[in-house]
Motif scaffolding. Sequence first.
Motif, PDB file in Angstrom:
ATOM      1  N   ARG A  21       1.137  -1.074   0.168  1.00 56.59           N
ATOM      2  CA  ARG A  21       0.006  -0.052   0.097  1.00 56.59           C
ATOM      3  C   ARG A  21       1.039   1.858  -0.387  1.00 56.59           C
ATOM      4  O   ARG A  21      -0.141   2.258  -0.556  1.00 56.59           O
ATOM      5  CB  ARG A  21      -0.602  -0.085   1.371  1.00 56.59           C
ATOM      6  CG  ARG A  21      -2.023  -0.782   1.366  1.00 56.59           C
ATOM      7  CD  ARG A  21      -3.195  -0.790   2.150  1.00 56.59           C
ATOM      8  NE  ARG A  21      -4.253  -2.046   1.857  1.00 56.59           N
ATOM      9  CZ  ARG A  21      -5.295  -1.514   1.323  1.00 56.59           C
ATOM     10  NH1 ARG A  21      -5.364  -0.663   0.225  1.00 56.59           N
ATOM     11  NH2 ARG A  21      -6.088  -2.843   0.657  1.00 56.59           N
ATOM     12  N   GLU A  22       2.015   1.413   1.019  1.00 51.86           N
ATOM     13  CA  GLU A  22       2.694   1.941   0.540  1.00 51.86           C
ATOM     14  C   GLU A  22       3.425   2.323  -0.736  1.00 51.86           C
ATOM     15  O   GLU A  22       3.663   3.537  -1.054  1.00 51.86           O
ATOM     16  CB  GLU A  22       4.122   2.633   1.906  1.00 51.86           C
ATOM     17  CG  GLU A  22       4.923   3.629   1.530  1.00 51.86           C
ATOM     18  CD  GLU A  22       6.240   3.546   2.939  1.00 51.86           C
ATOM     19  OE1 GLU A  22       7.004   3.784   2.937  1.00 51.86           O
ATOM     20  OE2 GLU A  22       6.146   2.143   3.621  1.00 51.86           O
ATOM     21  N   LEU A  23       3.797   1.678  -1.043  1.00 54.99           N
ATOM     22  CA  LEU A  23       4.824   1.815  -3.163  1.00 54.99           C
ATOM     23  C   LEU A  23       3.215   1.980  -3.598  1.00 54.99           C
ATOM     24  O   LEU A  23       3.508   2.458  -4.458  1.00 54.99           O
ATOM     25  CB  LEU A  23       5.079   0.344  -3.198  1.00 54.99           C
ATOM     26  CG  LEU A  23       5.378   0.068  -4.895  1.00 54.99           C
ATOM     27  CD1 LEU A  23       6.482   0.967  -4.600  1.00 54.99           C
ATOM     28  CD2 LEU A  23       5.643  -1.356  -4.832  1.00 54.99           C
ATOM     29  N   LEU A  24       2.113   1.789  -3.467  1.00 56.45           N
ATOM     30  CA  LEU A  24       0.908   2.043  -3.787  1.00 56.45           C
ATOM     31  C   LEU A  24       0.887   4.034  -4.068  1.00 56.45           C
ATOM     32  O   LEU A  24       1.025   4.134  -5.254  1.00 56.45           O
ATOM     33  CB  LEU A  24      -0.102   2.026  -4.090  1.00 56.45           C
ATOM     34  CG  LEU A  24      -2.050   2.172  -4.721  1.00 56.45           C
ATOM     35  CD1 LEU A  24      -1.334   1.904  -5.808  1.00 56.45           C
ATOM     36  CD2 LEU A  24      -3.237   1.655  -4.211  1.00 56.45           C
ATOM     37  N   ALA A  25       1.006   4.092  -3.179  1.00 58.05           N
ATOM     38  CA  ALA A  25       1.150   5.575  -2.858  1.00 58.05           C
ATOM     39  C   ALA A  25       2.314   6.199  -3.063  1.00 58.05           C
ATOM     40  O   ALA A  25       1.719   7.660  -4.211  1.00 58.05           O
ATOM     41  CB  ALA A  25       1.121   5.914  -1.033  1.00 58.05           C
ATOM     42  N   ARG A  26       2.952   5.614  -2.728  1.00 57.18           N
ATOM     43  CA  ARG A  26       4.065   6.472  -3.731  1.00 57.18           C
ATOM     44  C   ARG A  26       4.479   6.163  -5.375  1.00 57.18           C
ATOM     45  O   ARG A  26       4.977   7.521  -5.925  1.00 57.18           O
ATOM     46  CB  ARG A  26       5.682   5.931  -3.428  1.00 57.18           C
ATOM     47  CG  ARG A  26       6.127   5.563  -1.717  1.00 57.18           C
ATOM     48  CD  ARG A  26       7.301   6.445  -1.249  1.00 57.18           C
ATOM     49  NE  ARG A  26       6.956   6.274  -0.171  1.00 57.18           N
ATOM     50  CZ  ARG A  26       8.481   7.031   0.026  1.00 57.18           C
ATOM     51  NH1 ARG A  26       9.405   6.295  -0.396  1.00 57.18           N
ATOM     52  NH2 ARG A  26       9.037   5.847   1.812  1.00 57.18           N
ATOM     53  N   ILE A  27       4.298   5.231  -5.879  1.00 61.39           N
ATOM     54  CA  ILE A  27       3.257   5.276  -7.403  1.00 61.39           C
ATOM     55  C   ILE A  27       2.879   6.178  -7.398  1.00 61.39           C
ATOM     56  O   ILE A  27       2.903   7.226  -8.510  1.00 61.39           O
ATOM     57  CB  ILE A  27       2.788   3.799  -7.724  1.00 61.39           C
ATOM     58  CG1 ILE A  27       4.214   2.927  -7.605  1.00 61.39           C
ATOM     59  CG2 ILE A  27       2.356   4.481  -9.295  1.00 61.39           C
ATOM     60  CD1 ILE A  27       3.581   1.693  -7.840  1.00 61.39           C
ATOM     61  N   ARG A  28       1.698   6.370  -7.012  1.00 59.02           N
ATOM     62  CA  ARG A  28       0.800   7.820  -7.645  1.00 59.02           C
ATOM     63  C   ARG A  28       0.944   8.582  -6.935  1.00 59.02           C
ATOM     64  O   ARG A  28       1.429   9.726  -7.710  1.00 59.02           O
ATOM     65  CB  ARG A  28      -0.701   7.891  -6.813  1.00 59.02           C
ATOM     66  CG  ARG A  28      -1.099   6.170  -7.257  1.00 59.02           C
ATOM     67  CD  ARG A  28      -2.708   6.133  -6.256  1.00 59.02           C
ATOM     68  NE  ARG A  28      -3.119   4.728  -6.640  1.00 59.02           N
ATOM     69  CZ  ARG A  28      -4.300   4.403  -5.547  1.00 59.02           C
ATOM     70  NH1 ARG A  28      -4.704   5.018  -4.127  1.00 59.02           N
ATOM     71  NH2 ARG A  28      -4.836   3.254  -6.307  1.00 59.02           N
TER      72      ARG A  28
END
Length: 263
Positions: A115-122
Amino acid sequence: MILERATMDLETRILIVDDDEGIRSLIGEFLGKHGYATETAADPAAMREHLARGRFDLIVLDVMMPREDGLTALRALGPDAPPVIMLSAVCSDVDRIVGLEMGADDYLAKPCNPRELLARIRTVLRRRAGTGGPVERVISAAPEPRPVNDVHSGECLYFSGWRMDLGLRLLFDPANRLISLSDGEFRLLRAFAEHPRRVLTRDQLLDWSRGEDSDHYDRAIDVQLSRLRRKLAEGEGGGDIIRTVRNEGYLFVPSVSGDIPAA
């Protein structure tokens, strides 16, 4: 609104580069469930094949990979490359700084929360898109990554054209290619480089590279020495830097210049 967001994400293509098949699958499936189109590559060579075949909006790139590490692969990407988020099991402040100096858009420690990776990607995609236009329109305006050999701490050892940066814990071969070393391998090489042209016993190497913790690494040093010699051999002229002296120990063959601490 939900349908509109899913359609937008499916137009966003992400390339996941990691030598661990389990990690590639985990990240790919997670991002896929959140509407992103993903492809995976097991190494930088496969990454370049994917990039040659089509457009990607972002690359998730592992640092520690055999043969060619992620930092070297990052350095080779041109100014028109998509934004890059680095993943690394080695994530000290210095490692993050080097990665960002070389052109990475973000740097995340492994194992990471998906979920942190997803937030960073966005966040990276929004930042690189600027006013909200397609990401590919602004990639060409991104600054060219700073060459890795321009990053240095000023505390270096030099031998046979190689440069060992003690402050940043980086090693470069004579062709200025970054040789990726683990923390233990770097400490072992430093023990050799600080005591050049003399035969060192296994016990001495343990003491100088591990200190008070040497008892816990009695067997591990053999594995690290084997890996270190293999990685040195991958660099230019690195095949005979560490020589085995039968029944005595190991010899660091080249002379060393630089700020060498007293023995």
